[in-house]
Design an enzyme around this catalytic site. Structure first.
Site, PDB file in Angstrom:
ATOM      1  N   LYS A 185      30.064   5.604  56.610  1.00  0.00           N
ATOM      2  CA  LYS A 185      29.101   6.423  57.363  1.00  0.00           C
ATOM      3  C   LYS A 185      27.673   6.127  56.916  1.00  0.00           C
ATOM      4  CE  LYS A 185      32.674   9.815  57.665  1.00  0.00           C
ATOM      5  NZ  LYS A 185      33.352  10.934  56.980  1.00  0.00           N
TER       6      LYS A 185
ATOM      7  N   LYS B 244      36.174  10.482  41.138  1.00  0.00           N
ATOM      8  CA  LYS B 244      35.026  10.067  41.963  1.00  0.00           C
ATOM      9  C   LYS B 244      33.752   9.954  41.122  1.00  0.00           C
ATOM     10  CE  LYS B 244      36.957  12.324  46.115  1.00  0.00           C
ATOM     11  NZ  LYS B 244      37.170  11.267  47.136  1.00  0.00           N
TER      12      LYS B 244
ATOM     13  N   HIS C  79      47.763   7.766  51.131  1.00  0.00           N
ATOM     14  CA  HIS C  79      46.320   7.859  50.905  1.00  0.00           C
ATOM     15  C   HIS C  79      45.923   7.907  49.436  1.00  0.00           C
ATOM     16  CE1 HIS C  79      45.275   8.914  55.158  1.00  0.00           C
ATOM     17  NE2 HIS C  79      46.498   9.409  55.135  1.00  0.00           N
TER      18      HIS C  79
ATOM     19  N   LYS D  58      30.673  14.269  48.466  1.00  0.00           N
ATOM     20  CA  LYS D  58      32.121  14.128  48.635  1.00  0.00           C
ATOM     21  C   LYS D  58      32.758  15.188  47.759  1.00  0.00           C
ATOM     22  CE  LYS D  58      31.623   9.803  47.105  1.00  0.00           C
ATOM     23  NZ  LYS D  58      32.281   8.760  47.872  1.00  0.00           N
ATOM     24  N   ARG D  59      34.080  15.382  47.873  1.00  0.00           N
ATOM     25  CA  ARG D  59      34.731  16.357  47.009  1.00  0.00           C
ATOM     26  C   ARG D  59      34.432  16.030  45.541  1.00  0.00           C
ATOM     27  NH1 ARG D  59      38.263  20.241  49.361  1.00  0.00           N
ATOM     28  NH2 ARG D  59      38.684  20.727  47.180  1.00  0.00           N
TER      29      ARG D  59
ATOM     30  N   THR E  68      35.580   6.902  53.049  1.00  0.00           N
ATOM     31  CA  THR E  68      35.113   6.689  54.422  1.00  0.00           C
ATOM     32  C   THR E  68      33.630   7.045  54.540  1.00  0.00           C
ATOM     33  OG1 THR E  68      36.102   8.843  54.894  1.00  0.00           O
ATOM     34  CG2 THR E  68      37.285   6.911  55.689  1.00  0.00           C
TER      35      THR E  68
END
Ligand code: GPW
Length: 835
Positions: free
Chosen positions: A684, A575, A376, A569-570, A680
């Protein structure tokens, strides 16, 4: 078998079989019965929490009937099972999902109303099951939903943490962690005190000669910790198949106390031993995309792997088949390298316990469709390595086996590449560093028959970077791609019921929820005025709902007509929430520099952030602090008013995602190219009619391929350019984007307070090589946001884009993933009920 009722008495059992409720009357009876018996309460003493408990127990009873039948059928048919080993299952709430999957939500709604409750209030009582950090854990949960919905005989195996991911509180703009004690009442689990496994740690290994004169290893001494099974039923959607998620809990082997010590008066140390054993399953490690190499974490891994494999082997042995058939009966998927010890443990069971020869055992272990390994991440800090000394201490026999596996592996590599010394160093399972380390990813590759990445770009990257040598050794066929997906049941039907019903009304049924490609028929309706109107109304209603939630939780009024821009998100530098907040500051400065007349022409925006920072991740915590600091300035600036609001929503989790995802106009998936394996939440948001702004990274690329370039906002440098850019930052001259430089100046002026706190974030870009390319991507990020504004002004076209994108999202169902795994990796077939 001994527990089985003799034939003559079975008639009585059949006569008295428990029946599932079918009507709202029968459902009410069950609720009242549970309130009055299971909970020992009455109508004079039934608050929403009690009503939730009783409702859940009523549904649990129902699920367990289907669960029993499913398990009986799977045992009777003796078909191949899939075992999904994951240290994380981020399940969220179970009640709403159970009601929808068994098709009884309307029934329950009517029944609850009759008893004096609103179903939303009851659903809202449930505490999230948050046994995961982020994407990896939620993927496991989506896969369980798909496996059950598609009738695959499948089990999940994990740990029953007493504390899930911490609860996040924001105090004065800073993250504060609060323990998540979620088990005080959990109706969704069945303790199986009769299903236990003794797990050994420490001790030493002795070579002894057995009766046949063979030298065998005996692992003795050390300590035993007991694993107790807790089963969680996983209902499929619109099918009686109900699978099992088995979570292990640790307890001391001496029963409750060590009686010897207890009786000799050493009460405290006997309690201490019990507590030490229980520590193993006590807490989920709160790191996302980071491994910290803690001993307790390795203990967790072995504890869970040993208990799960023992259980799998026990089940296999009931069928009295030969060991050679094990790979035909059992497929084990390793969710990241966390369960890699399963490979070693199976080899140990086969040679030490079952007495097989090494070669035969290794053939079984590495057999086709035995172990599959999903990678991952390519981030080096997330790749697991364990110090050899620690493994030696905790699992002495396993270290020997790892060394033997490595020896045979390196011998074969040497044969294959006789003139290449370096390759041996590079691929060895043991890293010859100080201290020496066991490289779990290498072990996982050597022991698995298939390795997969989670999006096309990611799967290509692992083949050309971190696992390049293994492609040379095993050939490209050992590596494959399965692009991630999400379950449309939770992420459309449950989270966005109005949109789901609108789609169902147009497609004529709810079949699309199990065959998401049917969404493509919506494209025929993009010019249907009435449909577009309803579509837009639903988005607006979802935004009103989120605005209400924002008001309740933050006190800030947001205008639901503004463009809602979401990044949840985290929190992680890769990110790039820092890119987003720098962009927000740039927007703020731009607005401030305008005349009131100019400002009036601007499009109002709400910038919404959410996500947890690992407690030890200092920089991530500074990012949260900056977002909050910007919010408190911007939200109170009268020049700005509705034009810009900045919010940080506390304690982002699955149930909050269910409110947030349906309410976005645009969401941000802006990782540095080549760093986000898949993502992911991008899926969504698009599935709920939101567009996305993103980099060419992870699954964004495939989303673009599916929805078309006109329906997504891409920006930024490409993965292939990242290395050169980083090199240039370090060795060439590094100039900062001028607009970004202005943002930095403003922060350093103290406009948002805490100049000192934020200086490290700025230094990371200016002075420390800007590893995540924030400055390189800043300009195109800002320009692309201008395009977003422009596009949003044309509401008519925006809705067309939204519908078109949803219509083309069929590919991203986790059902498609499961079919790909089943076909290409597990070699298993569904086992539907045939009546
Ligand atoms: F580092 N992911 C995650 F690879 O959520 F182990 N936590 C993790 O610790 C790791 C990965 C690990 C995520 C990826 O970051 C995300 O890109 C991906 O969509 C998700 O796993 C599911 O594959």
């Amino acid at each position: 078998v001994e527990a089985s009722i003799p034939e003559p008495q079975r008639e009585a059992w059949k006569r008295n079989q428990t029946a599932a409720f079918k009507s709202s009357d029968e459902f009410e009876k069950e609720v009242v019965r549970h309130v009055e018996t299971s909970l020992a309460r009455s109508m004079f003493n039934c608050d929403e929490k009690a009503a939730y408990s009783a409702t859940s127990l009523a549904f649990r009873d129902r699920l367990i009937l289907d669960w029993n039948k499913t398990q009986q059928r799977q045992t009777y048919r003796d078909s191949k099972r899939v075992y999904y080993l994951s240290l994380e299952f981020l399940m969220g709430r179970a009640l709403d999902n159970a009601m929808l999957n068994v098709g009884m939500k309307d029934t329950a709604k009517a029944g609850l109303a009759d008893l004096g409750f609103r179903i939303e209030d009851i659903i809202g009582q449930e505490h999230d099951a948050a046994l995961g950090n982020g994407g990896l854990g939620r993927l496991a949960a989506c896969f369980l939903d798909s496996l059950a919905s598609l009738d695959f005989p499948a089990w999940g195996y994990g740990l029953r943490y007493r504390y899930g991911i911490f609860k996040q509180e924001i105090i004065d703009g800073y993250q504060v962690e609060v323990p998540d004690y979620w088990l005080d009442f959990n109706p969704w689990e069945f303790p199986r005190h009769d299903v236990t496994v003794d797990v050994q740690f420490f001790g030493s290994v002795k070579k002894v000669t057995n009766e046949e004169g063979k030298s065998v290893a005996v692992w003795e001494g050390g300590e035993i910790v007991v694993a107790v099974a807790y089963d969680v039923p996983i209902p499929g959607y619109d099918t009686p198949t109900t699978n099992n998620l088995r979570l292990w809990s640790s307890k001391a082997s001496g029963g409750e106390f060590d009686f010897q010590k207890f009786n000799s008066g050493d009460y405290e140390s006997s309690v201490a031993e019990q507590q030490r054993a229980e520590t193993i399953s006590n807490v989920l490690y709160p790191n996302d995309n980071l491994e910290r190499g803690k001993e307790l974490r390795l203990k967790q891994q072995y504890f869970w792997v040993a208990a799960s494999l023992y259980d799998i082997v026990r089940r296999f042995k009931k069928s009295k088949r030969a060991w050679r058939e094990f790979p035909e009966q059992v497929a084990i998927q390793l969710n990241d390298t966390h369960p890699t010890l399963a490979i070693v443990e199976l080899q140990r069971i086969l040679i030490d316990v079952e007495g097989l020869e090494w070669d035969l055992a290794w053939e079984i272990v590495t057999g086709t469709s035995q172990f599959g390994y999903t990678n991952h991440t390519v981030l080096p800090e997330a790749l697991e390595k364990w110090p050899v000394g620690l493994v030696q201490h905790l699992l002495p026999r396993h270290l020997q086996i790892i060394y033997d596996i490595n020896l045979f592996f390196l011998q074969s590599v040497e044969k294959q590449f006789p003139d290449d010394r370096d390759i041996l160093t590079r691929v060895s399972i043991i890293e010859e560093s100080q201290p020496k380390m066991v490289r779990m990813a290498h072990l996982a590759i050597v022991g698995s028959h298939k390795v997969n990445g989670v999006a096309e770009l990611h799967s290509d990257l692992i083949k050309t970077t971190i696992f390049k040598d293994f492609v040379e050794i095993y050939g490209p066929d050992r590596f494959t791609n399965v692009t991630n997906g999400i379950t449309p049941r939770r992420w459309l039907h449950q989270a966005n019921p109005r949109l789901s019903e609108l789609i169902a009304s147009k497609l004529g049924s709810h079949e699309f929820l199990k065959d998401l490609s049917q969404l493509n028929k919506l494209e025929l309706l993009v010019q249907d005025k009435e449909f577009k109107k309803e579509w837009a109304e639903i988005k607006f209603a979802n935004k009103v709902r989120l605005a209400k939630y924002i008001k309740e939780t933050t006190g800030v009024n947001v205008n639901p007509s503004a463009l809602f821009d979401v990044q949840v998100k985290r929190i992680h530098e890769y990110k790039r929430q820092q890119l987003n907040i720098f962009g927000v500051i740039h927007r703020y400065l731009t607005l401030k520099a305008m005349t009131p007349a100019e400002r009036k022409k601007q499009l109002p925006r709400v910038s919404i952030f959410g996500g947890k920072a690992a407690p030890g991740y200092w920089m991530a915590k500074q990012i949260i602090h900056l977002i909050n600091a910007v919010g408190s300035v911007v939200n109170n600036d009268e020049d700005i008013g509705d034009l810009l609001k900045v919010l940080f929503l506390e304690d982002y989790n699955v149930s909050k995602a269910e409110i947030i995802c349906p309410a976005s106009d645009i969401s941000e998936h802006i990782s540095t190219a080549g760093t986000e394996a898949s993502g992911t939440s991008n899926m969504k948001f698009v599935l709920n009619g939101g567009l996305i702004i993103g980099t060419c990274d992870g699954a964004n690329i495939e989303i673009t391929r599916e929805v078309g370039e006109n329906n997504i906002f891409l920006f930024g440098n490409l993965a292939e350019d990242v290395e050169d850019l980083r090199h240039a930052h370090t060795y060439g001259s590094h100039t900062i984007d001028p607009d970004l430089a202005k943002v930095f100046e403003e922060i350093q002026k103290g406009t948002f307070g805490s100049v000192h706190d934020f200086s490290a974030m700025i230094a990371a870009v200016k002075d420390h090589g800007d590893y995540y390319l924030v400055s390189d991507d800043f300009h195109s990020y800002i320009e692309t946001h201008k395009l977003v504004d422009e596009a949003y002004r044309d509401q008519e076209q925006w809705v067309v884009k939204s519908i078109t994108a949803v219509a083309r999202m069929g590919f991203f169902s986790s059902d498609r993933c499961i079919y790909e795994y089943a076909d290409g990796i597990w070699n298993v077939e569904p086992l539907p009920r045939r009546d």
